[in-house]
Design a protein around this motif. Sequence first.
Motif, PDB file in Angstrom:
ATOM      1  N   PRO A  92       1.221  15.895 -17.442  1.00 23.19           N
ATOM      2  CA  PRO A  92       0.806  15.150 -18.645  1.00 23.19           C
ATOM      3  C   PRO A  92       1.445  13.769 -18.737  1.00 23.19           C
ATOM      4  O   PRO A  92       0.811  12.826 -19.231  1.00 23.19           O
ATOM      5  CB  PRO A  92       1.246  16.044 -19.813  1.00 23.19           C
ATOM      6  CG  PRO A  92       2.036  17.155 -19.249  1.00 23.19           C
ATOM      7  CD  PRO A  92       1.835  17.186 -17.772  1.00 23.19           C
ATOM      8  N   LEU A  93       2.673  13.638 -18.250  1.00 23.53           N
ATOM      9  CA  LEU A  93       3.312  12.317 -18.271  1.00 23.53           C
ATOM     10  C   LEU A  93       2.552  11.351 -17.359  1.00 23.53           C
ATOM     11  O   LEU A  93       2.261  10.207 -17.728  1.00 23.53           O
ATOM     12  CB  LEU A  93       4.784  12.435 -17.824  1.00 23.53           C
ATOM     13  CG  LEU A  93       5.592  11.144 -17.803  1.00 23.53           C
ATOM     14  CD1 LEU A  93       5.610  10.466 -19.179  1.00 23.53           C
ATOM     15  CD2 LEU A  93       7.024  11.403 -17.324  1.00 23.53           C
TER      16      LEU A  93
ATOM     17  N   GLN B 111      -0.497  11.631 -16.519  1.00 21.76           N
ATOM     18  CA  GLN B 111      -1.803  11.420 -17.153  1.00 21.76           C
ATOM     19  C   GLN B 111      -1.736  10.257 -18.154  1.00 21.76           C
ATOM     20  O   GLN B 111      -2.577   9.368 -18.136  1.00 21.76           O
ATOM     21  CB  GLN B 111      -2.188  12.729 -17.860  1.00 21.76           C
ATOM     22  CG  GLN B 111      -3.582  12.749 -18.460  1.00 21.76           C
ATOM     23  CD  GLN B 111      -4.652  12.816 -17.379  1.00 21.76           C
ATOM     24  OE1 GLN B 111      -4.478  13.511 -16.382  1.00 21.76           O
ATOM     25  NE2 GLN B 111      -5.743  12.089 -17.572  1.00 21.76           N
ATOM     26  N   GLU B 112      -0.717  10.273 -18.993  1.00 23.94           N
ATOM     27  CA  GLU B 112      -0.568   9.225 -20.011  1.00 23.94           C
ATOM     28  C   GLU B 112      -0.411   7.842 -19.383  1.00 23.94           C
ATOM     29  O   GLU B 112      -0.852   6.844 -19.937  1.00 23.94           O
ATOM     30  CB  GLU B 112       0.656   9.492 -20.902  1.00 23.94           C
ATOM     31  CG  GLU B 112       0.461  10.586 -21.938  1.00 23.94           C
ATOM     32  CD  GLU B 112      -0.805  10.395 -22.770  1.00 23.94           C
ATOM     33  OE1 GLU B 112      -1.065   9.257 -23.212  1.00 23.94           O
ATOM     34  OE2 GLU B 112      -1.543  11.388 -22.964  1.00 23.94           O
TER      35      GLU B 112
ATOM     36  N   ASP C 126      -1.370   6.980 -16.252  1.00 20.83           N
ATOM     37  CA  ASP C 126      -2.256   6.839 -15.095  1.00 20.83           C
ATOM     38  C   ASP C 126      -1.417   6.653 -13.820  1.00 20.83           C
ATOM     39  O   ASP C 126      -1.641   5.745 -13.019  1.00 20.83           O
ATOM     40  CB  ASP C 126      -3.230   5.679 -15.268  1.00 20.83           C
ATOM     41  CG  ASP C 126      -4.342   5.730 -14.223  1.00 20.83           C
ATOM     42  OD1 ASP C 126      -4.641   6.843 -13.749  1.00 20.83           O
ATOM     43  OD2 ASP C 126      -4.879   4.661 -13.868  1.00 20.83           O
TER      44      ASP C 126
ATOM     45  N   ILE D  71       6.175  11.820 -23.668  1.00 15.48           N
ATOM     46  CA  ILE D  71       4.711  11.971 -23.630  1.00 15.48           C
ATOM     47  C   ILE D  71       4.138  11.712 -25.034  1.00 15.48           C
ATOM     48  O   ILE D  71       3.175  10.968 -25.200  1.00 15.48           O
ATOM     49  CB  ILE D  71       4.307  13.378 -23.125  1.00 15.48           C
ATOM     50  CG1 ILE D  71       4.741  13.545 -21.663  1.00 15.48           C
ATOM     51  CG2 ILE D  71       2.805  13.599 -23.263  1.00 15.48           C
ATOM     52  CD1 ILE D  71       4.712  14.980 -21.163  1.00 15.48           C
ATOM     53  N   ASP D  72       4.791  12.287 -26.060  1.00 16.20           N
ATOM     54  CA  ASP D  72       4.348  12.079 -27.438  1.00 16.20           C
ATOM     55  C   ASP D  72       4.404  10.607 -27.816  1.00 16.20           C
ATOM     56  O   ASP D  72       3.476  10.079 -28.430  1.00 16.20           O
ATOM     57  CB  ASP D  72       5.244  12.874 -28.409  1.00 16.20           C
ATOM     58  CG  ASP D  72       4.828  14.338 -28.466  1.00 16.20           C
ATOM     59  OD1 ASP D  72       3.701  14.640 -28.004  1.00 16.20           O
ATOM     60  OD2 ASP D  72       5.621  15.165 -28.945  1.00 16.20           O
TER      61      ASP D  72
ATOM     62  N   LEU E 198       4.174   8.069 -25.941  1.00 15.65           N
ATOM     63  CA  LEU E 198       3.184   7.253 -25.217  1.00 15.65           C
ATOM     64  C   LEU E 198       1.776   7.469 -25.742  1.00 15.65           C
ATOM     65  O   LEU E 198       0.896   6.649 -25.515  1.00 15.65           O
ATOM     66  CB  LEU E 198       3.242   7.579 -23.720  1.00 15.65           C
ATOM     67  CG  LEU E 198       4.511   7.151 -22.987  1.00 15.65           C
ATOM     68  CD1 LEU E 198       4.573   7.786 -21.599  1.00 15.65           C
ATOM     69  CD2 LEU E 198       4.588   5.634 -22.865  1.00 15.65           C
ATOM     70  N   ARG E 199       1.556   8.583 -26.428  1.00 16.96           N
ATOM     71  CA  ARG E 199       0.197   8.888 -26.905  1.00 16.96           C
ATOM     72  C   ARG E 199      -0.232   7.978 -28.042  1.00 16.96           C
ATOM     73  O   ARG E 199       0.575   7.547 -28.829  1.00 16.96           O
ATOM     74  CB  ARG E 199       0.133  10.347 -27.357  1.00 16.96           C
ATOM     75  CG  ARG E 199      -0.285  11.221 -26.186  1.00 16.96           C
ATOM     76  CD  ARG E 199      -0.480  12.684 -26.548  1.00 16.96           C
ATOM     77  NE  ARG E 199      -0.732  13.421 -25.312  1.00 16.96           N
ATOM     78  CZ  ARG E 199      -0.217  14.607 -25.035  1.00 16.96           C
ATOM     79  NH1 ARG E 199       0.550  15.211 -25.906  1.00 16.96           N
ATOM     80  NH2 ARG E 199      -0.493  15.198 -23.892  1.00 16.96           N
TER      81      ARG E 199
END
Lengths: 310, 249
Positions: free
Chosen positions: A215-216, A218-219, A221, A306-307, A309-310
Amino acid sequence: MRVLLLAEHNNDTLDPATRSALTAARQLGGDIDILVIGDACRPVAENASRLAGVSRVLWVEAAHFREPAAENLASQVLAVASGYSHVLAAATSMGKSVMPRVAAVLDVAQISEVIGVLGVDTFSRPIYAGNATQTVQSFDPVKVITVRVSAFDASDEGGAAPIEPVEAVSDCGLSRVVGRQLTRTGRPELGSADVVVAGGRGLGSRENFIALLEPLAQELDAAIGATRAAVDAGFVSNDLQIGQTGKVVAPRLYIAVGLSGAIQHLAGMKDSQVIVAINKDADAPILQVADYGLVGDLFEIVPALIDALR
Amino acid sequence: MKILVSVKRVVDYNVKVRVRADGSGVETANVRMSMNPFDEIAVEEAVRLRESGVATEVVVVSAGAAQCQDTLRTALALGADRAVLVETGAELQPLTVAKLLKAVCQREQPKLVLCGKQATDDDASQTGPMLAALLGWSQATFASKLTVSGDRLTVAREVDGGLETVECLLPAIVTADLRLNVPRYVTLPNIMKAKRKPLDTVTPEFLQVDVTPRLKTIQVCEPPARAAGRRVADVAELVAALSSRGVIA
């Protein structure tokens, strides 16, 4: 001054590694011909012909070049090499397998993993896992060179070079590729990614590695990389290893998670523009090369990151 | 089947190398030296092939100063049967080493040559494929698995995108990658036994190989040091710092 550049491709698209090697070739000056060896690889020749600074594309097709053996590639390079002052390839697993053969047959030295072009016969390259930089001068009539991809920006398009078909050499029959298991990730390619998220043994398991870093990545790319320890522990496949004996990367942003930073690993990433290290050990060597170090529990920090960066 | 393995004496991979102040190279005086780790893997693989009955003899070869005998003794202690040292004080570059190994191969007539995929000093990764080209043999670089059946060799190779399997005709050259095996520990009884194993010494002149270097080292320097970074207290500070550097949106 005539430069021959061996293209890396999959018969369909030109590998970005070749565009970086082209940048090194352009620093030499002189005419540059790109040699595309494959099977049904016309799109690759067309890609190559559009790159800026290319004089000609030499295009060779034969069935035995579908999944080419290094022995056949070297023979084909040698068949067209006469008259060139420099023969280059990217320092990929293909380049590293083919170019020493070419150099040995030409009875010239090969210069590996060039990171700087200081003149037509003088080059810099890393030794001792990048802990020292060596400047070498070649006295040979032909310079056979592999180029470290991370040290040169990729050349842009902006050319329209003619494509000239060249006759293929016959199959020498010494070896053949009988299988390939290529890793498909859906992520940017590690060697050319703008952002790399890399994990080490600190992640503890394959499940954690995937659950936290996917997920990291993913955020951001980002491509995913790993240390030798993480690969040996089975967290990820071998082709994601970064270091002296794995991939060498120099992305814009490198995030090192739960890895201590052994010198063999640092060799593969220390030229990254911005390095972030997340580690519970405040004395870990990775924190000495990191631009931003965050000491703490990665199992809390990574989800929070991750949060954020969202 | 006879297997020949080439081994190189290098600065131990755990040593942090220091560049000489005059820029002539890396300090090697009073520095711990060892066998190149990839060569150790190559020796281990050859010994395993002999233990499993595929190979009949394992000959190890090194080129360089007299101290390379220590490296060869280590290889003998790992289980190699016999050693050959090409002794010379000259600076040896990969093309020269490949020519020396070719000359040794012509005398020894091995069916398989195993080398490390690269040496951890010059990181050149050339000698194996150069030797293959000089002999006109097949090659498989970056091997992570190796099986011999009849006159063929099947090798799993670690390539950029994953794994590739190649089939080579023997005689062949294989270069060992990290995951080919984990070399055994050398035991004291085997060190003692290794002292009595044959070690022949030849010279480049005897092998009729010109060792003149083709590349001149102009300078060796430290790589540019990274500017010291800073600690951030939490994720918010990290994200703010990365945003202001423009590396994240």
